[in-house]
Scaffold this active site. Structure first.
Site, PDB file in Angstrom:
ATOM      1  N   HIS A 155       0.841  -1.198   0.000  1.00 54.21           N
ATOM      2  CA  HIS A 155       0.000   0.000   0.000  1.00 54.21           C
ATOM      3  C   HIS A 155       0.882   1.256   0.000  1.00 54.21           C
ATOM      4  O   HIS A 155       1.929   1.283   0.633  1.00 54.21           O
ATOM      5  CB  HIS A 155      -0.931  -0.003   1.225  1.00 54.21           C
ATOM      6  N   HIS A 211      -2.835  -5.620   8.141  1.00 57.14           N
ATOM      7  CA  HIS A 211      -1.786  -4.609   7.932  1.00 57.14           C
ATOM      8  C   HIS A 211      -1.531  -3.899   9.249  1.00 57.14           C
ATOM      9  O   HIS A 211      -1.694  -2.679   9.372  1.00 57.14           O
ATOM     10  CB  HIS A 211      -2.202  -3.623   6.839  1.00 57.14           C
ATOM     11  N   HIS A 232      -5.922 -11.597   5.155  1.00 54.42           N
ATOM     12  CA  HIS A 232      -4.806 -12.486   4.798  1.00 54.42           C
ATOM     13  C   HIS A 232      -3.864 -12.806   5.963  1.00 54.42           C
ATOM     14  O   HIS A 232      -2.806 -12.221   6.127  1.00 54.42           O
ATOM     15  CB  HIS A 232      -4.016 -12.035   3.562  1.00 54.42           C
ATOM     16  N   ARG A 243       5.310 -15.937  23.025  1.00 58.37           N
ATOM     17  CA  ARG A 243       4.887 -15.201  24.218  1.00 58.37           C
ATOM     18  C   ARG A 243       3.931 -14.064  23.855  1.00 58.37           C
ATOM     19  O   ARG A 243       3.272 -13.513  24.715  1.00 58.37           O
ATOM     20  CB  ARG A 243       6.088 -14.677  25.019  1.00 58.37           C
ATOM     21  N   ASP A 269      -2.309 -19.625  -2.540  1.00 62.06           N
ATOM     22  CA  ASP A 269      -1.767 -19.740  -3.903  1.00 62.06           C
ATOM     23  C   ASP A 269      -0.412 -20.427  -3.885  1.00 62.06           C
ATOM     24  O   ASP A 269       0.235 -20.558  -4.901  1.00 62.06           O
ATOM     25  CB  ASP A 269      -1.654 -18.345  -4.556  1.00 62.06           C
ATOM     26  N   ILE A 271       2.176 -19.237  -2.497  1.00 60.67           N
ATOM     27  CA  ILE A 271       3.248 -18.244  -2.425  1.00 60.67           C
ATOM     28  C   ILE A 271       3.129 -17.381  -1.183  1.00 60.67           C
ATOM     29  O   ILE A 271       4.102 -17.106  -0.509  1.00 60.67           O
ATOM     30  CB  ILE A 271       3.207 -17.349  -3.682  1.00 60.67           C
ATOM     31  N   ASP A 294      -7.258 -12.332  -3.262  1.00 67.91           N
ATOM     32  CA  ASP A 294      -6.491 -11.077  -3.225  1.00 67.91           C
ATOM     33  C   ASP A 294      -5.926 -10.817  -4.629  1.00 67.91           C
ATOM     34  O   ASP A 294      -4.808 -10.295  -4.786  1.00 67.91           O
ATOM     35  CB  ASP A 294      -5.354 -11.161  -2.203  1.00 67.91           C
TER      36      ASP A 294
END
Lengths: 409, 236
Positions: A155, A211, A232, A243, A269, A271, A294
């Site tokens: 992003h 994110h 994701h 921890r 996928d 990956i 995605d």
């Protein structure tokens, strides 16, 4: 056989010689459809003394509910985060093309973008039923801009924002309108996120955590305020630490409010996640796994350079990176590829693999009474697949909207 | 031939569900030709009377297929039922309720206690009565049925076929064919029906006299003679 229907004159179609996914297992049963809905044949028989008008032999295919993709950024050259003049025809193109991947409903996803993009694009996205024209649109998924700087991934940094000042109002000003918004991904460690999450949840918007550099307690607090999804899993968040498991720890957290389930998206996928990691997540919390693609604009196109909102992305085989870097940015996987890879990597049953792409996303969005299953009276959005889980035909509202032709195209 | 009273029609243990799942959905029968008693009818006796009428209007029954309970009942004609009974409401015997509990999560309180059922008389309805009963036991574990009964063109129910499998039905089978016609073991009434076949497996014969079983097994070679075209052509 002529049918005598006291309830409706619409034709009744009986799909025979197939195995259908119902009640979590593949059963040797016929599928009955009338007026775009799955029909209860026992009720038809005893109450209406009705029978089928048309019988279709499915030649032993598997019939599964249509796939639901809740995170797809574009495809076939179309980028949902670009405010182009022909945006509407772009979204129509993608919705039509993904029928061949088995997707019957989706959430067009916008990555972090300047407010102008949201203001121009969002009004052009409308919730609508699928059909021959393409997969149904359930609403937009807004991934960003209220995300963490450290975990921005692909992003654009200059578009990241906070809602410290005005909380929910800031968010509303950025997006312009929440009318057709179904999911918002944000980082829960941001100041005033609790208020924002509560407000979004109140308005029926699904809040997803992603994110982010949140620790487990911040993530749990977000869930308590209403968050139900993880964007994701593993990607763009702190790695699991014994921890402080971070967001990943939500999969086995004991602080989830009773009666609620946390779902998590996985891009299977091959990956974005090592198969071993995929297996760990699946085994820890199998009922929460939601397959997402995605996918970006380059999906379905030849390798090379494409855009992802404000960024340029380079595609090489299945790998998609920000041009000149090794930062993953979306994928070019198709939903049916993800389902097959997931089944292969985890060794799970066919039923489990299919439900991860249909039932679970439907449950996430609270629409499982209508979509994601082949239960009586739900929408007749379904797929015919062969035993290797390749889509042979796609149906929406009981109508065939795509079929694999003999040449395999 | 029967249905529980008060159980919703779409309950997985109702006879409507049973007939749909095990028979109707596999064949192309016209739904208008499928008649099952409605255990939720507002007037249960009227429902039973209407059922008797439907049988009459259809010209009688060509083939009656049924099993027996461990207490020797046919349909829900529990021990003590009148042998001349017609379609009616019956309260189920404890034996039957216990046997059915396994279909209701083992919870006795969930098992229906009443049912509508065809009567013994309904099935026995015949204008001429001939005492000729044929029982065939199976050879090893295969099911075999032979009918060498005398044709009677006057019967209302043309053919009765009772299927009995398993050791738990053995005593009932013994009572049904080696003892007399008895209202405590209602299936025994079919000894007096002109055309009845009892089809059973080896285990179901466990309570019969060895002599009885050997007799019927010995009929196999008679059967083979009758079905082998080459053979019977030679005979004539």
């Amino acid at each position: 056989m002529p049918s005598n229907k006291s309830v409706s004159d619409a034709p009744i179609v009986q799909f025979t010689n197939c195995r259908i996914l119902r009640d979590h297992w593949l059963q040797r049963e016929d599928l009955w459809v009338r007026e775009g809905k799955i029909l209860n044949p026992e009720k038809l028989f005893f109450d209406e003394k009705g029978s089928a008008d048309v019988q279709l032999d499915c030649k032993g295919s598997i019939i599964a509910p249509g796939f639901i993709d809740v995170q797809i950024n574009g495809g076939f050259g179309v980028d949902f985060s670009l405010a182009t003049d022909d945006f509407k025809s772009g979204i129509d193109l993608v919705s039509q093309k993904i029928l061949s991947h088995g997707v019957t409903s989706f959430c067009p996803t916008l990555v972090t973008s300047p407010p102008s993009v949201y203001h121009q694009v969002l009004p052009q996205i409308s919730v609508r039923n699928g059909g021959a024209h393409g997969a149904g649109i359930l609403g937009a998924h807004l991934e960003g801009p209220f995300i963490s700087r450290e975990k921005k991934g692909a992003h654009p940094e200059h578009c990241l924002r906070t809602f410290e000042a005005g909380a929910f109002q800031d968010l509303l000003n950025t997006y312009g309108s929440l009318d057709c918004v179904r999911i918002v991904t944000l980082a829960p460690e941001m100041k005033r996120s609790s208020e924002v999450i509560r407000e979004l949840t109140k308005r029926g918007v699904c809040v997803s955590l992603g994110h982010s550099v949140a620790n487990l307690s911040q993530a749990e607090e977000a869930v308590q305020h209403g968050a139900t999804f993880i964007t994701h899993l593993f990607n763009a968040m702190l790695p699991f630490h014994h921890r402080d498991p971070g967001i990943v720890g939500l999969l086995t957290s004991d602080k989830i409010p009773a009666g609620r389930r946390v779902f998590y998206g996985m891009i299977s996928d091959g990956i974005h996640t090592n198969p071993a990691a995929l297996r760990i997540a699946h085994r820890a919390h199998p009922k929460g796994l939601v397959l997402v693609t995605d996918a970006i604009a380059g999906m379905g196109l030849a390798p090379g350079r494409h855009t992802l909102g404000q960024q340029v992305v380079e595609i090489d085989g299945l790998n998609t990176y920000i041009a000149g870097t090794k930062t993953l940015s979306g994928s070019v996987a198709t939903m049916d590829t993800c389902v097959r890879h997931f089944q292969e990597a985890t060794g799970c049953s066919v039923e489990t693999a299919l439900e991860a792409a249909s039932l679970h996303p439907a449950q996430l969005l609270g629409i499982e009474h209508n979509k994601g299953t082949l239960n009586y009276d739900s929408d007749a959005d379904f797929l015919m697949l062969n035993d290797s889980l390749y889509v042979q035909a796609t149906y929406i509202a009981g109508q065939e909207v795509w079929r694999q032709d003999a040449s395999g195209m | 031939m029967d249905e529980y009273v008060g159980l919703p029609r779409n309950h997985p243990e109702s006879y409507h569900s049973y007939m749909w799942n095990n028979f109707f959905k596999h064949i192309d029968i016209d739904p208008n030709n499928a008649h099952i008693l409605d255990g939720n009818a507002p007037d249960l006796q009227a429902e039973c009377d209407a059922f008797e009428k439907k049988i009459e209007e259809a010209g009688g029954i060509d083939l009656f297929v049924g099993g027996i309970g461990p207490d020797g009942h046919i349909a829900f004609n529990e021990p003590g039922s009148s042998l001349s009974s017609r379609t009616r409401l019956k309260t189920l015997a404890m034996d039957t309720i216990l046997a059915n509990a396994k279909y209701f999560d083992g919870d006795l309180s969930k098992v229906p206690t009443m049912a509508l059922t065809v009567g013994v008389g309904t099935v026995m309805d015949a204008r001429e009565v001939r005492t000729h009963l044929v029982l065939v036991a199976c050879v090893f574990s295969r099911l075999v049925g032979i009918d060498t009964g005398i044709e009677s063109k006057e019967t209302f129910v043309l053919q009765v076929m009772i299927l009995i499998t398993g050791a738990h039905k053995a005593f009932a089978l013994y009572k049904a064919i080696e003892e007399g016609v008895n209202h405590m073991w209602t299936v025994s009434a079919f000894q007096q029906h002109p055309r009845t076949i009892f089809v059973c497996d080896e285990d179901a014969t466990l309570e019969l006299r060895v002599k009885t079983v050997k007799y019927f097994k010995g009929l196999m070679h008679v059967h083979n003679k009758l079905v082998d075209p080459l053979y019977s052509m030679k005979e004539n």
